[in-house]
Every structure is written in C-alpha cells, then in structure tokens.
Design a protein around this motif. Sequence first.
Motif, PDB file in Angstrom:
ATOM      1  N   LEU A 129      86.850  58.278   3.571  1.00 51.89           N
ATOM      2  CA  LEU A 129      85.502  58.368   4.917  1.00 51.89           C
ATOM      3  C   LEU A 129      83.765  59.172   4.466  1.00 51.89           C
ATOM      4  O   LEU A 129      84.453  59.472   2.856  1.00 51.89           O
ATOM      5  CB  LEU A 129      85.842  59.645   5.634  1.00 51.89           C
ATOM      6  N   ASP A 130      83.807  59.002   5.262  1.00 44.83           N
ATOM      7  CA  ASP A 130      81.749  59.643   4.952  1.00 44.83           C
ATOM      8  C   ASP A 130      81.642  60.685   6.126  1.00 44.83           C
ATOM      9  O   ASP A 130      81.291  61.661   5.197  1.00 44.83           O
ATOM     10  CB  ASP A 130      81.034  58.567   5.636  1.00 44.83           C
ATOM     11  N   ALA A 131      82.305  60.667   7.114  1.00 43.47           N
ATOM     12  CA  ALA A 131      82.265  61.957   8.198  1.00 43.47           C
ATOM     13  C   ALA A 131      83.521  62.604   8.901  1.00 43.47           C
ATOM     14  O   ALA A 131      83.992  61.243   9.044  1.00 43.47           O
ATOM     15  CB  ALA A 131      81.538  61.608   9.202  1.00 43.47           C
TER      16      ALA A 131
ATOM     17  N   MET B  71      74.204  50.467   6.295  1.00 39.46           N
ATOM     18  CA  MET B  71      75.288  51.335   5.716  1.00 39.46           C
ATOM     19  C   MET B  71      76.433  51.045   6.649  1.00 39.46           C
ATOM     20  O   MET B  71      76.459  52.354   7.783  1.00 39.46           O
ATOM     21  CB  MET B  71      74.592  53.019   5.602  1.00 39.46           C
ATOM     22  N   THR B  72      77.349  51.325   5.868  1.00 37.63           N
ATOM     23  CA  THR B  72      78.413  51.678   6.705  1.00 37.63           C
ATOM     24  C   THR B  72      78.751  53.418   7.132  1.00 37.63           C
ATOM     25  O   THR B  72      79.067  53.570   5.513  1.00 37.63           O
ATOM     26  CB  THR B  72      80.038  51.536   6.441  1.00 37.63           C
ATOM     27  N   ILE B  73      79.220  53.600   7.615  1.00 35.59           N
ATOM     28  CA  ILE B  73      79.950  54.731   8.109  1.00 35.59           C
ATOM     29  C   ILE B  73      81.461  54.992   8.906  1.00 35.59           C
ATOM     30  O   ILE B  73      81.649  54.351   9.258  1.00 35.59           O
ATOM     31  CB  ILE B  73      78.831  56.046   8.814  1.00 35.59           C
ATOM     32  N   ARG B  74      81.524  55.461   7.500  1.00 35.41           N
ATOM     33  CA  ARG B  74      83.608  55.928   8.155  1.00 35.41           C
ATOM     34  C   ARG B  74      83.881  57.225   8.801  1.00 35.41           C
ATOM     35  O   ARG B  74      83.948  58.795   7.564  1.00 35.41           O
ATOM     36  CB  ARG B  74      84.458  55.204   6.981  1.00 35.41           C
TER      37      ARG B  74
ATOM     38  N   VAL C 218      79.531  51.627  11.991  1.00 34.08           N
ATOM     39  CA  VAL C 218      79.890  52.801  11.825  1.00 34.08           C
ATOM     40  C   VAL C 218      81.385  53.049  12.930  1.00 34.08           C
ATOM     41  O   VAL C 218      81.454  52.303  14.696  1.00 34.08           O
ATOM     42  CB  VAL C 218      79.345  54.490  12.561  1.00 34.08           C
ATOM     43  N   TYR C 219      82.524  53.492  12.175  1.00 36.35           N
ATOM     44  CA  TYR C 219      83.482  53.481  12.418  1.00 36.35           C
ATOM     45  C   TYR C 219      84.902  54.487  12.742  1.00 36.35           C
ATOM     46  O   TYR C 219      84.495  54.933  11.732  1.00 36.35           O
ATOM     47  CB  TYR C 219      84.701  51.896  11.648  1.00 36.35           C
ATOM     48  N   ILE C 220      85.325  54.279  13.551  1.00 34.28           N
ATOM     49  CA  ILE C 220      86.762  55.422  13.419  1.00 34.28           C
ATOM     50  C   ILE C 220      88.245  54.924  12.200  1.00 34.28           C
ATOM     51  O   ILE C 220      88.337  53.436  13.297  1.00 34.28           O
ATOM     52  CB  ILE C 220      87.078  56.300  14.706  1.00 34.28           C
TER      53      ILE C 220
ATOM     54  N   LYS D  19      88.060  63.194  21.467  1.00 31.52           N
ATOM     55  CA  LYS D  19      87.649  61.633  21.755  1.00 31.52           C
ATOM     56  C   LYS D  19      86.419  62.078  22.532  1.00 31.52           C
ATOM     57  O   LYS D  19      86.177  60.776  22.476  1.00 31.52           O
ATOM     58  CB  LYS D  19      88.790  61.484  22.983  1.00 31.52           C
ATOM     59  N   LEU D  20      86.076  63.161  22.163  1.00 34.91           N
ATOM     60  CA  LEU D  20      84.104  62.661  21.965  1.00 34.91           C
ATOM     61  C   LEU D  20      83.932  61.576  20.984  1.00 34.91           C
ATOM     62  O   LEU D  20      83.210  61.238  21.217  1.00 34.91           O
ATOM     63  CB  LEU D  20      83.983  64.431  21.804  1.00 34.91           C
ATOM     64  N   ALA D  21      84.768  61.945  19.580  1.00 35.27           N
ATOM     65  CA  ALA D  21      84.134  61.524  18.159  1.00 35.27           C
ATOM     66  C   ALA D  21      83.859  59.616  19.114  1.00 35.27           C
ATOM     67  O   ALA D  21      82.930  58.863  18.210  1.00 35.27           O
ATOM     68  CB  ALA D  21      85.577  61.509  17.683  1.00 35.27           C
ATOM     69  N   TRP D  22      85.068  59.245  20.414  1.00 32.86           N
ATOM     70  CA  TRP D  22      84.971  57.857  20.772  1.00 32.86           C
ATOM     71  C   TRP D  22      83.428  57.320  20.402  1.00 32.86           C
ATOM     72  O   TRP D  22      83.291  55.696  20.318  1.00 32.86           O
ATOM     73  CB  TRP D  22      85.643  58.209  21.387  1.00 32.86           C
ATOM     74  N   HIS D  23      82.425  58.007  20.870  1.00 37.13           N
ATOM     75  CA  HIS D  23      81.157  57.693  21.024  1.00 37.13           C
ATOM     76  C   HIS D  23      80.344  57.490  19.979  1.00 37.13           C
ATOM     77  O   HIS D  23      79.407  56.845  19.935  1.00 37.13           O
ATOM     78  CB  HIS D  23      80.488  59.136  21.985  1.00 37.13           C
ATOM     79  N   ALA D  24      80.843  58.097  19.271  1.00 40.35           N
ATOM     80  CA  ALA D  24      79.894  57.817  17.925  1.00 40.35           C
ATOM     81  C   ALA D  24      80.660  56.379  16.853  1.00 40.35           C
ATOM     82  O   ALA D  24      80.202  55.465  16.052  1.00 40.35           O
ATOM     83  CB  ALA D  24      80.620  58.966  16.748  1.00 40.35           C
ATOM     84  N   HIS D  25      82.359  55.866  17.303  1.00 36.56           N
ATOM     85  CA  HIS D  25      83.016  54.418  17.341  1.00 36.56           C
ATOM     86  C   HIS D  25      81.649  53.341  17.469  1.00 36.56           C
ATOM     87  O   HIS D  25      81.507  53.054  18.572  1.00 36.56           O
ATOM     88  CB  HIS D  25      83.718  54.063  17.328  1.00 36.56           C
TER      89      HIS D  25
END
Length: 298
Positions: free
Chosen positions: A65-67, A1-4, A27-29, A15-21
């Motif tokens: 977006l998803d999140a 499942m794609t998460i955007r 899973v993509y920023i 920039k914490l979010a960069w870990h989620a990419h």
Amino acid sequence: MTIRIGVIGAGGRGKLAWHAHRPEDDVYIVAAADPREEILGEYRNRFGESCLVTRDYRELLEAELDAVFICSPDYLHEEHACAALERGLSVYLEKPMAITTEGCDRILETSRRHGATLFVGHNMRYMRLFRKMKQLIDQGCVGEVKSIWCRHFISYGGDAYFRDWHSERRFSNGLLLQKGVHDIDVIHWLAGGYSRNVSAFGNNAVYHRLPRRRPEERGCARFDRSHWPPMAQKGFSPVIDVEDQNVVIMELENGILATYMQCHFTPDACRNYTVIGTEGRLENYGDGPESPIMLWNQ
Ligand SMILES: NC(=O)c1ccc[n+]([C@@H]2O[C@H](COP(=O)([O-])OP(=O)(O)OC[C@H]3O[C@@H](n4cnc5c(N)ncnc54)[C@H](O)[C@@H]3O)[C@@H](O)[C@H]2O)c1
C-alpha cells in the motif's frame, strides 16, 4: 506513479475513499478492512476480486500500500493511525484525530518519527461557504476580528448520534468532540488563533429519557425526516452518557472571544456563524455551498 489505497473502517464514511479511486490517474483502492461482511462484499463488487478484503486491519497493513483512509469509529483512530504511520504510509484520518489528548499526541509523534504524511479530515475548511467567509475576513471586510459566534442546530442528532457507538463516552468522548470538532476548528481557522481559556456546560436534556433498543439489537443511525418530534421517538442506544446540548465560551490567544453552541434536538439543521470585527459583521444565512453571506459594514 501508481498509488494503492487501503480503507480501514470501510462502511459509513469509509465510502468517501471511493472518490479517490481513479484508475485514469493510476490511483486504486486495493484493500478494505471492516468487521462487517456485507461491507467487504460491496468492495469486492465495486473494485473486483483483486481487492483484498479482511476483517482485520493488520492483514490490510501487510499488503502493498501507499496510503490508507482511516474511517473507523473515533475510539479506534489512535490504534489504526499509529499502526499505519509506523509503516510509513500516508494517512487520511477522519476527525476527530483521537478521543484523548494523549492519543492525538501519540499519532503526531508517530507521524513525525516515521516521516509519514498525516491529513486529518477537517473538511469544513474546504467548503465553499466557509472559504468565502475566510476570504472576506482576510480581505479586511469586517476590520480587525474581535468576536466569533457559532450556533449549530442538528436536526438529525437523535438519529445519527444517539442510536449507536456515538452515544457512549468511551467510544466518542462526547459530541462536543465528535461533532463540535468541526466548528471549533473553523472558529480557530477564521480567527487565526487557538483557544487559551475555555469554559463549557452541557447536559442531556432529551434523549436519555426516551425508550431504548435492546443491547443485542443493532443500532440504526440513519436520518429520517419523519422522526419528529424528538420526544415521540424510540429505539435509542442502551447506553447514553453523552450530552445533547452544549455551550462553550473561548478566549483565544489573540484576544478574540468566541462561543459555540450545539443542540441535537432542533427541527432544522444549520451552522450559523457570525464574525464581528472593528468595522463590520458578517453572517451566513444557511450553510449550503451557495448560501448567502450577509455583510454589515456601515
Ligand atoms: N468529516 C466528516 O464530515 C465526517 C462525517 C461522518 C463521519 N466522520 C468520521 O468518520 C468516522 C466513521 O464514522 P461513521 O459515521 O462512518 O461510523 P459508522 O459506524 O457508520 O462506520 C464506521 C465503520 O467502521 C467499521 N469498523 C468498526 N470497527 C472496526 C474495526 N475494528 N476495524 C475496521 N473497521 C471497523 C464499522 O463496521 C463501519 O463500517 C468517525 O470518526 C467520524 O467522526 C466524519
């Protein structure tokens, strides 16, 4: 499942979010909102031309977006979180949830009403050292917990909290919330109960006496080890109406007594917890992931 994922408040902690990419996990920023052009440029460079960058978070919320990660300054959390939750998006919201009780209630109520997932960034609960302390307590190593004390020494206080928006009550509501929210959360978590009665004192002992930057100059909240001693420093925020030291005593609903002390002008940086029970006491020496936890139980 794609998460955007979109990031609101994309510089600093954003920039914490960069870990989620993680393209390998789909899973993509895909979007970033921040008023600073240089931050938006960084997102374009890192995540490509297809990454939507905007100064207006409402435009970001229009995207598919998803999140979202919300890492904007504290006084904007309520507005940003409610807008994202109203769209049914999953939200990672940095601590503190908001700067007023009413704001926190509104966020919780919006999350429930829209069935949207909300995760508040109390990341200390996931740190190895504090998980180990929690495990020892749950195993009964100190018996029945009766007291918890936490002393928080913040050597970087003058750099991180008295040079930009953090120093103004209207933006942060004070450092007891902005910074202490981590430890008060951990105290409650270790104790297995929330505060029922609280008494606290605070004052500004050092930073309000020191030279300020001009209002039109941009504040630089970057830690520099050479900034010592505190009384020799300059360039602080034009407005400082938050405290730089606090003491708090708490009586928890389960009868445990707790104290929290925060000081922003120490030479060292450490959170020192001690937990005292009917059969022992434990204390961390240092607060790194591998720091020792001492246990006295005889
Ligand atoms: N969990 C932790 O350990 C931890 C650590 C640091 C910061 N934080 C939290 O992260 C949040 C941000 O703190 P910071 O230190 O990164 O602050 P910061 O000022 O360095 O960064 C905030 C970012 O938000 C941007 N911003 C400002 N107004 C905005 C708006 N209207 N719309 C979108 N973006 C906007 C700023 O340009 C900046 O890029 C705070 O709530 C703080 O409590 C948490």
